[in-house]
Write an enzyme that holds these catalytic residues in place. Structure first.
Site, PDB file in Angstrom:
ATOM      1  N   ASP A   1       0.886  -1.162   0.000  1.00  0.00           N
ATOM      2  CA  ASP A   1       0.000   0.000   0.000  1.00  0.00           C
ATOM      3  C   ASP A   1       0.924   1.212   0.000  1.00  0.00           C
ATOM      4  O   ASP A   1       1.409   1.626   1.050  1.00  0.00           O
ATOM      5  CB  ASP A   1      -0.897  -0.016   1.234  1.00  0.00           C
ATOM      6  CG  ASP A   1      -1.851   1.168   1.266  1.00  0.00           C
ATOM      7  OD1 ASP A   1      -2.224   1.666   0.190  1.00  0.00           O
ATOM      8  OD2 ASP A   1      -2.211   1.607   2.379  1.00  0.00           O
TER       9      ASP A   1
ATOM     10  N   GLU B   1      -1.124  -1.213  -4.855  1.00  0.00           N
ATOM     11  CA  GLU B   1      -2.335  -0.432  -5.078  1.00  0.00           C
ATOM     12  C   GLU B   1      -2.110   0.547  -6.217  1.00  0.00           C
ATOM     13  O   GLU B   1      -1.120   1.268  -6.245  1.00  0.00           O
ATOM     14  CB  GLU B   1      -2.741   0.317  -3.814  1.00  0.00           C
ATOM     15  CG  GLU B   1      -4.078   1.014  -3.965  1.00  0.00           C
ATOM     16  CD  GLU B   1      -4.575   1.600  -2.664  1.00  0.00           C
ATOM     17  OE1 GLU B   1      -5.218   0.859  -1.897  1.00  0.00           O
ATOM     18  OE2 GLU B   1      -4.305   2.792  -2.424  1.00  0.00           O
TER      19      GLU B   1
ATOM     20  N   ASP C   1      -2.672   0.997   6.906  1.00  0.00           N
ATOM     21  CA  ASP C   1      -1.781   0.752   5.765  1.00  0.00           C
ATOM     22  C   ASP C   1      -1.287  -0.699   5.759  1.00  0.00           C
ATOM     23  O   ASP C   1      -1.123  -1.297   4.697  1.00  0.00           O
ATOM     24  CB  ASP C   1      -0.574   1.698   5.817  1.00  0.00           C
ATOM     25  CG  ASP C   1      -0.996   3.134   6.000  1.00  0.00           C
ATOM     26  OD1 ASP C   1      -1.304   3.787   4.996  1.00  0.00           O
ATOM     27  OD2 ASP C   1      -1.038   3.584   7.157  1.00  0.00           O
TER      28      ASP C   1
END
Length: 192
Positions: free
Chosen positions: A9, A70, A143
């Site tokens: 992430d 991501e 996260d």
């Protein structure tokens, strides 16, 4: 066969990293999770170097077969988007140097894969990641949970080449999202 996925992430201040092993029957197990933090007081080059060094260490230590990152999406705050894009670039380059494939997944894809709804909130994602991985406590901060969710998403959507859960679409050992996914794949196979 087990697929090892490193989920990332990306972020300049906090970069979530999670490693998950996923079996052909979609059973996922957390291997490691963490967050690489950098200070806004540091220069951009030093912040990216911290992230690059950490990613290199994780890639060398855990030897994933694929990275799930991501996908950067448009936000109103351009500086946030730039930081996420820069961190993503560092991560993707580290994988490319090692010949490790990288898959990009949108936040909506991740939410849909893990919770069954692309509009779920972060709490729902964290709760289901905790359940899917059979963890005693939720991964923190968000996260870290998001990185694990990315790894799970990739393995379930494209990674293992497996035909979904061997326990069957109606199994109570599956989450609602897993059941929905298994049912959709079974329906698609019948339509062929």
């Amino acid at each position: 066969m087990t697929l090892r996925v490193l989920g990332v992430d990306p972020g300049l201040t906090r970069c979530g990293i999670g490693v998950v092993d996923v079996e052909r029957n979609r059973r996922a197990t957390m291997v490691a999770v963490g967050v690489v933090g950098t200070s806004p007081d540091e220069s951009l080059d030093q912040r990216l170097l911290v992230i690059a060094t950490a990613i290199d260490e994780w890639l060398d230590r855990y030897e994933p077969q694929v990275l799930a990152v991501e996908r950067v999406f448009s936000q109103l705050n351009v500086s946030t988007v730039m930081g996420v894009a820069q961190a993503s670039g560092v991560v993707i380059a580290a994988a490319a140097r090692r010949g490790i494939p990288v898959a990009l997944h949108t936040p909506s894809e991740v939410k849909a894969a893990v919770t069954g709804s692309g509009s779920s909130n972060k709490d729902a994602v964290t709760k289901l990641v905790t359940k899917i991985l059979r963890l005693d406590a939720p991964p923190r901060p968000a996260d870290a949970a998001d990185a694990l969710a990315l790894a799970i998403t990739h393995a379930w959507r494209a990674g293992s080449g497996a035909s979904v859960a061997t326990t069957g679409p109606g199994s109570s050992s599956l989450t609602p999202a897993q059941r929905a996914w298994a049912e959709a794949e079974a329906k698609a196979r019948r339509a062929r």
